[in-house]
Structures are given as C-alpha cells and as structure tokens.
Scaffold this motif. Structure first.
Motif, PDB file in Angstrom:
ATOM      1  N   TYR A  19     -16.985   1.388 -20.221  1.00 16.11           N
ATOM      2  CA  TYR A  19     -15.703   1.258 -19.545  1.00 16.11           C
ATOM      3  C   TYR A  19     -15.896   1.526 -18.061  1.00 16.11           C
ATOM      4  CZ  TYR A  19     -13.642   1.079 -24.147  1.00 16.11           C
ATOM      5  OH  TYR A  19     -13.310   0.695 -25.418  1.00 16.11           O
ATOM      6  N   HIS A  20     -15.276   0.689 -17.271  1.00 15.48           N
ATOM      7  CA  HIS A  20     -15.369   0.791 -15.812  1.00 15.48           C
ATOM      8  C   HIS A  20     -13.962   0.978 -15.255  1.00 15.48           C
ATOM      9  CE1 HIS A  20     -19.503  -0.704 -16.066  1.00 15.48           C
ATOM     10  NE2 HIS A  20     -19.034  -1.551 -16.974  1.00 15.48           N
ATOM     11  N   LEU A  21     -13.830   1.903 -14.346  1.00 13.93           N
ATOM     12  CA  LEU A  21     -12.547   2.169 -13.710  1.00 13.93           C
ATOM     13  C   LEU A  21     -12.124   0.966 -12.873  1.00 13.93           C
ATOM     14  CD1 LEU A  21     -10.333   4.266 -13.104  1.00 13.93           C
ATOM     15  CD2 LEU A  21     -11.724   4.994 -11.163  1.00 13.93           C
ATOM     16  N   GLU A  22     -10.869   0.584 -13.004  1.00 17.87           N
ATOM     17  CA  GLU A  22     -10.279  -0.471 -12.179  1.00 17.87           C
ATOM     18  C   GLU A  22      -9.345   0.204 -11.176  1.00 17.87           C
ATOM     19  OE1 GLU A  22     -10.826  -3.653 -11.994  1.00 17.87           O
ATOM     20  OE2 GLU A  22     -12.152  -3.837 -13.721  1.00 17.87           O
ATOM     21  N   PRO A  23      -9.783   0.370  -9.938  1.00 17.20           N
ATOM     22  CA  PRO A  23      -9.000   1.155  -8.981  1.00 17.20           C
ATOM     23  C   PRO A  23      -7.733   0.457  -8.472  1.00 17.20           C
ATOM     24  CG  PRO A  23     -10.951   0.270  -7.928  1.00 17.20           C
ATOM     25  CD  PRO A  23     -11.047  -0.072  -9.394  1.00 17.20           C
ATOM     26  N   GLY A  24      -7.631  -0.843  -8.622  1.00 15.79           N
ATOM     27  CA  GLY A  24      -6.476  -1.579  -8.096  1.00 15.79           C
ATOM     28  C   GLY A  24      -5.128  -0.997  -8.485  1.00 15.79           C
ATOM     29  N   PRO A  25      -4.856  -0.817  -9.792  1.00 15.04           N
ATOM     30  CA  PRO A  25      -3.545  -0.277 -10.180  1.00 15.04           C
ATOM     31  C   PRO A  25      -3.302   1.142  -9.677  1.00 15.04           C
ATOM     32  CG  PRO A  25      -4.613  -1.307 -12.067  1.00 15.04           C
ATOM     33  CD  PRO A  25      -5.621  -1.256 -10.951  1.00 15.04           C
ATOM     34  N   LEU A  26      -4.371   1.873  -9.386  1.00 13.93           N
ATOM     35  CA  LEU A  26      -4.200   3.246  -8.904  1.00 13.93           C
ATOM     36  C   LEU A  26      -3.726   3.293  -7.458  1.00 13.93           C
ATOM     37  CD1 LEU A  26      -7.304   4.931 -10.539  1.00 13.93           C
ATOM     38  CD2 LEU A  26      -4.918   5.089 -11.255  1.00 13.93           C
ATOM     39  N   VAL A  27      -3.845   2.193  -6.737  1.00 10.67           N
ATOM     40  CA  VAL A  27      -3.380   2.153  -5.349  1.00 10.67           C
ATOM     41  C   VAL A  27      -1.874   2.396  -5.298  1.00 10.67           C
ATOM     42  CG1 VAL A  27      -3.083   0.646  -3.335  1.00 10.67           C
ATOM     43  CG2 VAL A  27      -5.255   0.705  -4.544  1.00 10.67           C
ATOM     44  N   GLU A  28      -1.135   1.841  -6.266  1.00 11.45           N
ATOM     45  CA  GLU A  28       0.310   2.066  -6.313  1.00 11.45           C
ATOM     46  C   GLU A  28       0.620   3.549  -6.505  1.00 11.45           C
ATOM     47  OE1 GLU A  28       2.624  -0.496  -8.884  1.00 11.45           O
ATOM     48  OE2 GLU A  28       1.028  -1.990  -8.770  1.00 11.45           O
ATOM     49  N   VAL A  29      -0.135   4.200  -7.364  1.00 10.33           N
ATOM     50  CA  VAL A  29       0.067   5.628  -7.602  1.00 10.33           C
ATOM     51  C   VAL A  29      -0.262   6.409  -6.336  1.00 10.33           C
ATOM     52  CG1 VAL A  29      -0.680   7.618  -8.959  1.00 10.33           C
ATOM     53  CG2 VAL A  29      -0.398   5.389 -10.062  1.00 10.33           C
ATOM     54  N   GLU A  30      -1.355   6.051  -5.697  1.00 12.23           N
ATOM     55  CA  GLU A  30      -1.744   6.729  -4.457  1.00 12.23           C
ATOM     56  C   GLU A  30      -0.662   6.573  -3.392  1.00 12.23           C
ATOM     57  OE1 GLU A  30      -5.459   6.896  -1.325  1.00 12.23           O
ATOM     58  OE2 GLU A  30      -5.106   5.063  -2.456  1.00 12.23           O
ATOM     59  N   ASP A  31      -0.132   5.366  -3.259  1.00 13.14           N
ATOM     60  CA  ASP A  31       0.929   5.127  -2.280  1.00 13.14           C
ATOM     61  C   ASP A  31       2.164   5.981  -2.578  1.00 13.14           C
ATOM     62  OD1 ASP A  31      -0.701   3.307  -1.019  1.00 13.14           O
ATOM     63  OD2 ASP A  31       0.292   1.549  -1.886  1.00 13.14           O
ATOM     64  N   TRP A  32       2.499   6.110  -3.864  1.00 16.45           N
ATOM     65  CA  TRP A  32       3.663   6.887  -4.261  1.00 16.45           C
ATOM     66  C   TRP A  32       3.437   8.376  -4.016  1.00 16.45           C
ATOM     67  CZ3 TRP A  32       4.713  10.546  -8.107  1.00 16.45           C
ATOM     68  CH2 TRP A  32       6.064  10.801  -8.324  1.00 16.45           C
ATOM     69  N   LEU A  33       2.205   8.844  -4.257  1.00 17.21           N
ATOM     70  CA  LEU A  33       1.894  10.270  -4.113  1.00 17.21           C
ATOM     71  C   LEU A  33       1.675  10.705  -2.675  1.00 17.21           C
ATOM     72  CD1 LEU A  33      -0.522  10.909  -7.104  1.00 17.21           C
ATOM     73  CD2 LEU A  33       1.783  11.802  -6.809  1.00 17.21           C
ATOM     74  N   HIS A  34       1.403   9.775  -1.787  1.00 15.47           N
ATOM     75  CA  HIS A  34       1.046  10.118  -0.405  1.00 15.47           C
ATOM     76  C   HIS A  34       2.054  11.059   0.271  1.00 15.47           C
ATOM     77  CE1 HIS A  34      -0.986   9.805   3.404  1.00 15.47           C
ATOM     78  NE2 HIS A  34       0.174   9.529   3.960  1.00 15.47           N
ATOM     79  N   PRO A  35       3.364  10.795   0.217  1.00 16.28           N
ATOM     80  CA  PRO A  35       4.298  11.733   0.871  1.00 16.28           C
ATOM     81  C   PRO A  35       4.233  13.138   0.283  1.00 16.28           C
ATOM     82  CG  PRO A  35       5.425   9.701   0.279  1.00 16.28           C
ATOM     83  CD  PRO A  35       4.060   9.644  -0.341  1.00 16.28           C
ATOM     84  N   PHE A  36       4.023  13.238  -1.019  1.00 18.49           N
ATOM     85  CA  PHE A  36       3.938  14.553  -1.660  1.00 18.49           C
ATOM     86  C   PHE A  36       2.670  15.277  -1.230  1.00 18.49           C
ATOM     87  CE2 PHE A  36       6.415  11.844  -4.504  1.00 18.49           C
ATOM     88  CZ  PHE A  36       7.591  12.581  -4.562  1.00 18.49           C
ATOM     89  N   GLU A  37       1.585  14.527  -1.123  1.00 24.77           N
ATOM     90  CA  GLU A  37       0.321  15.127  -0.687  1.00 24.77           C
ATOM     91  C   GLU A  37       0.476  15.709   0.714  1.00 24.77           C
ATOM     92  OE1 GLU A  37      -4.321  13.906   0.133  1.00 24.77           O
ATOM     93  OE2 GLU A  37      -2.878  12.351  -0.346  1.00 24.77           O
ATOM     94  N   HIS A  38       1.081  14.955   1.598  1.00 25.02           N
ATOM     95  CA  HIS A  38       1.309  15.431   2.968  1.00 25.02           C
ATOM     96  C   HIS A  38       2.173  16.693   2.948  1.00 25.02           C
ATOM     97  CE1 HIS A  38       1.920  15.393   7.264  1.00 25.02           C
ATOM     98  NE2 HIS A  38       3.221  15.457   7.056  1.00 25.02           N
ATOM     99  N   TYR A  39       3.215  16.695   2.154  1.00 31.05           N
ATOM    100  CA  TYR A  39       4.111  17.848   2.050  1.00 31.05           C
ATOM    101  C   TYR A  39       3.338  19.091   1.609  1.00 31.05           C
ATOM    102  CZ  TYR A  39       7.570  20.971  -0.028  1.00 31.05           C
ATOM    103  OH  TYR A  39       8.308  22.067  -0.373  1.00 31.05           O
ATOM    104  N   TRP A  40       2.556  18.951   0.517  1.00 32.21           N
ATOM    105  CA  TRP A  40       1.852  20.116  -0.010  1.00 32.21           C
ATOM    106  C   TRP A  40       0.729  20.571   0.903  1.00 32.21           C
ATOM    107  CZ3 TRP A  40       3.902  23.387  -2.991  1.00 32.21           C
ATOM    108  CH2 TRP A  40       4.879  22.998  -3.895  1.00 32.21           C
ATOM    109  N   ARG A  41       0.043  19.650   1.555  1.00 34.99           N
ATOM    110  CA  ARG A  41      -1.012  20.059   2.495  1.00 34.99           C
ATOM    111  C   ARG A  41      -0.420  20.847   3.660  1.00 34.99           C
ATOM    112  NH1 ARG A  41      -6.094  17.847   1.725  1.00 34.99           N
ATOM    113  NH2 ARG A  41      -6.111  16.058   0.336  1.00 34.99           N
TER     114      ARG A  41
END
Length: 58
Positions: A19-41
């Motif tokens: 099994y190989h990771l397909e990073p494409g669909p994770l980009v949407e998750v990363e985009d959604w999490l970005h504001p939260f990451e900035h907040y917590w950092r």
C-alpha cells in the motif's frame, strides 16, 4: 477503509499487497487544519503546556 477513501493505492505482488500513501486527498485536510495549526502554535508559544491545561480544566 483507507483504500475506499482513496488515501492509499494497493499494489498486489503475488500473495502480498503493498500500500502506498496517496497524498492528494490529504491536501484538503491540511488546508482545513491550517488555521487551527496557526492558532495552536501561537497559543503554545506564549504559554506553557501546564498553563494551557489548567485553563482548559477551569
């Protein structure tokens, strides 16, 4: 489940499956999490973990 979610790609080799990771669909998750990451950092830079946990429990 991961294959159905298109997060991994299956590569069969005889009796084994790789099994190989397909990073494409994770980009949407990363985009959604970005504001939260900035907040917590930002928040954790100014306070200690102890202070944050103490605040959350109050």
């Amino acid at each position: 489940m991961l294959r159905n979610a298109q997060l991994v790609r299956e590569e069969p080799h005889g009796r084994h499956r790789y099994y190989h990771l397909e990073p494409g669909p994770l980009v949407e998750v990363e985009d959604w999490l970005h504001p939260f990451e900035h907040y917590w950092r930002t928040r954790t830079r100014t306070r200690s973990l102890y202070e944050l946990l103490d605040e959350e429990s109050s």
